[in-house]
Design a protein around this motif. Structure first.
Motif, PDB file in Angstrom:
ATOM      1  N   MET A 266      21.840 -63.636 -25.443  1.00 49.71           N
ATOM      2  CA  MET A 266      21.253 -62.497 -26.162  1.00 49.71           C
ATOM      3  C   MET A 266      19.753 -62.400 -25.824  1.00 49.71           C
ATOM      4  O   MET A 266      19.065 -63.422 -25.791  1.00 49.71           O
ATOM      5  N   SER A 267      19.278 -61.176 -25.593  1.00 50.41           N
ATOM      6  CA  SER A 267      17.855 -61.064 -25.247  1.00 50.41           C
ATOM      7  C   SER A 267      17.035 -60.626 -26.464  1.00 50.41           C
ATOM      8  O   SER A 267      17.568 -60.093 -27.429  1.00 50.41           O
ATOM      9  N   LYS A 268      15.753 -60.862 -26.382  1.00 49.42           N
ATOM     10  CA  LYS A 268      14.832 -60.551 -27.497  1.00 49.42           C
ATOM     11  C   LYS A 268      13.740 -59.608 -26.987  1.00 49.42           C
ATOM     12  O   LYS A 268      13.394 -59.649 -25.803  1.00 49.42           O
ATOM     13  N   VAL A 269      13.169 -58.828 -27.881  1.00 52.18           N
ATOM     14  CA  VAL A 269      11.958 -58.076 -27.566  1.00 52.18           C
ATOM     15  C   VAL A 269      10.877 -58.635 -28.475  1.00 52.18           C
ATOM     16  O   VAL A 269      11.084 -58.755 -29.687  1.00 52.18           O
ATOM     17  N   MET A 270       9.761 -59.023 -27.891  1.00 44.55           N
ATOM     18  CA  MET A 270       8.731 -59.664 -28.720  1.00 44.55           C
ATOM     19  C   MET A 270       7.334 -59.459 -28.131  1.00 44.55           C
ATOM     20  O   MET A 270       7.188 -59.223 -26.926  1.00 44.55           O
ATOM     21  N   ASP A 271       6.339 -59.556 -29.004  1.00 45.51           N
ATOM     22  CA  ASP A 271       4.949 -59.597 -28.543  1.00 45.51           C
ATOM     23  C   ASP A 271       4.597 -61.060 -28.332  1.00 45.51           C
ATOM     24  O   ASP A 271       4.652 -61.846 -29.277  1.00 45.51           O
ATOM     25  N   ALA A 272       4.266 -61.406 -27.107  1.00 49.16           N
ATOM     26  CA  ALA A 272       3.963 -62.803 -26.803  1.00 49.16           C
ATOM     27  C   ALA A 272       2.458 -62.972 -26.619  1.00 49.16           C
ATOM     28  O   ALA A 272       1.805 -62.124 -25.996  1.00 49.16           O
ATOM     29  N   ARG A 273       1.925 -64.057 -27.154  1.00 48.66           N
ATOM     30  CA  ARG A 273       0.481 -64.320 -27.013  1.00 48.66           C
ATOM     31  C   ARG A 273       0.218 -64.926 -25.641  1.00 48.66           C
ATOM     32  O   ARG A 273       0.937 -65.840 -25.203  1.00 48.66           O
ATOM     33  N   VAL A 274      -0.780 -64.393 -24.950  1.00 47.24           N
ATOM     34  CA  VAL A 274      -1.166 -64.943 -23.649  1.00 47.24           C
ATOM     35  C   VAL A 274      -1.936 -66.236 -23.893  1.00 47.24           C
ATOM     36  O   VAL A 274      -2.905 -66.262 -24.651  1.00 47.24           O
ATOM     37  N   LEU A 275      -1.486 -67.313 -23.257  1.00 48.28           N
ATOM     38  CA  LEU A 275      -2.171 -68.606 -23.412  1.00 48.28           C
ATOM     39  C   LEU A 275      -3.113 -68.879 -22.250  1.00 48.28           C
ATOM     40  O   LEU A 275      -4.144 -69.525 -22.415  1.00 48.28           O
TER      41      LEU A 275
END
Ligand SMILES: Cc1cc2nc3c(=O)[nH]c(=O)nc-3n(C[C@H](O)[C@H](O)[C@H](O)COP(=O)(O)OP(=O)(O)OC[C@H]3O[C@@H](n4cnc5c(N)ncnc54)[C@H](O)[C@@H]3O)c2cc1C
Ligand code: FES
Length: 262
Positions: free
Chosen positions: A1-10
């Motif tokens: 299953m795939s997700k849509v998310m806002d990811a923080r740039v590290l």
């Protein structure tokens, strides 16, 4: 299953000419991802570019919930990604697609990488190393300074042999030529590959002639990334019948002998 998310740039930093490493905090995607899958990433908060861009999952750290990408600046979208700063957020959809099939633990396998094609193969070799597989890595680049991931592959105890177009490092020539000089791949359970189409076409022909199975990770222009728009169709031949398959949903990894290399 795939997700849509806002990811923080590290982190984002250059690792070779026009080539950047990006680390993202994306625990849900890192947990679900398997080697060969990709993420579809929004490169800007505006409508330009409108479409997401597909990038392979380069590495994951599941305990840390971290996902890494390795990309070459090809145009507007990837140029915007290269300018992201730690702390910014990017919208991701993933993990998408079907990844590489894994061999039996302890198998002997070969991996062929050309240029930025090395990106998804680091995650693959990471998993193969956990499975105690013996990996021979055929790594190609334009020249020594464009060589990608050789240190990472060596750290994972792969045997790395290198070809550069100009001979500035390793064998002077192409990856298929290198494979003919070092024919260890003939005795392997599988040869995995990612790189320019011409390179993969030649390797697929070598494998077919030697009756060795192979898997190729393909690239096509993408729209939706989830199988709905058909913009990423490629020709696949199976049991003498040619059909169209979607790189985003049926691939990006396909058996190399089934791909109609045009
Ligand atoms: C499943 C998949 C995984 C990928 N993984 C990586 C990766 O890990 N690292 C990486 O650097 N690149 C990867 N790519 C290619 C990457 O998606 C394109 O380089 C990127 O979308 C270009 O976007 P842009 O806006 O920078 O350039 P654009 O302005 O959109 O295009 C610039 C140039 O790149 C060509 N191009 C654009 N998209 C593609 C594509 N999908 N395939 C082939 N050529 C294209 C265009 O024809 C044009 O010549 C992958 C592609 C696919 C389909
Ligand atoms: S990108 Fe839409 S079907 Fe593959």
């Amino acid at each position: 299953m795939s997700k849509v998310m806002d990811a923080r740039v590290l982190a984002v930093y250059p690792v070779a000419p026009e080539t950047f490493y990006m680390e993202l905090e994306a625990p849900d995607i890192a947990r679900l991802a398997v080697p060969g899958q990709f993420v579809h990433i929004r490169c800007s908060d505006s409508k330009d570019p409108l479409l997401r861009r597909p990038l392979s999952i380069h590495m994951v750290s599941r305990p840390k919930g971290v996902l890494a990408l390795l990309f070459r600046v090809a145009g507007a979208g990837t140029a915007l990604l290269a300018q992201k700063q730690p702390g910014e957020r990017v919208n991701l959809m993933g993990p998408l697609g079907r990844g590489f099939s894994m061999p039996l633990p302890g198998s002997r396998v070969a991996v062929a990488a050309g240029g930025i094609g090395a990106a998804p193969l680091v995650f693959l070799v990471q998993e193969l190393a956990h499975m105690k597989c013996q990996v021979t890595l055929y790594l190609g680049a334009r020249d020594k300074k464009s060589l990608l991931c050789d240190g990472q592959f060596e750290q994972m105890e792969a045997e790395v042999v290198v070809a550069t177009d100009d001979g500035s490092f390793g064998f002077k020539g192409t990856v298929p030529e290198l494979m003919q000089k070092h024919p260890d791949w003939r005795r392997t359970a599988m040869t995995y590959m990612c790189g320019p189409k011409g390179m993969m076409k030649e390797i697929a022909a070598l494998l077919q002639e030697a009756d060795v199975p192979g898997e190729a990770s393909l690239e096509e222009h993408m729209g939706c990334g989830v199988g709905a728009c058909l913009s990423c169709a490629v020709k696949i031949s199976h049991h003498g019948e040619t059909t169209h398959k979607r790189v985003c949903a049926d691939g990006p990894v396909f058996p190399s002998w089934q791909v109609v290399w045009e």
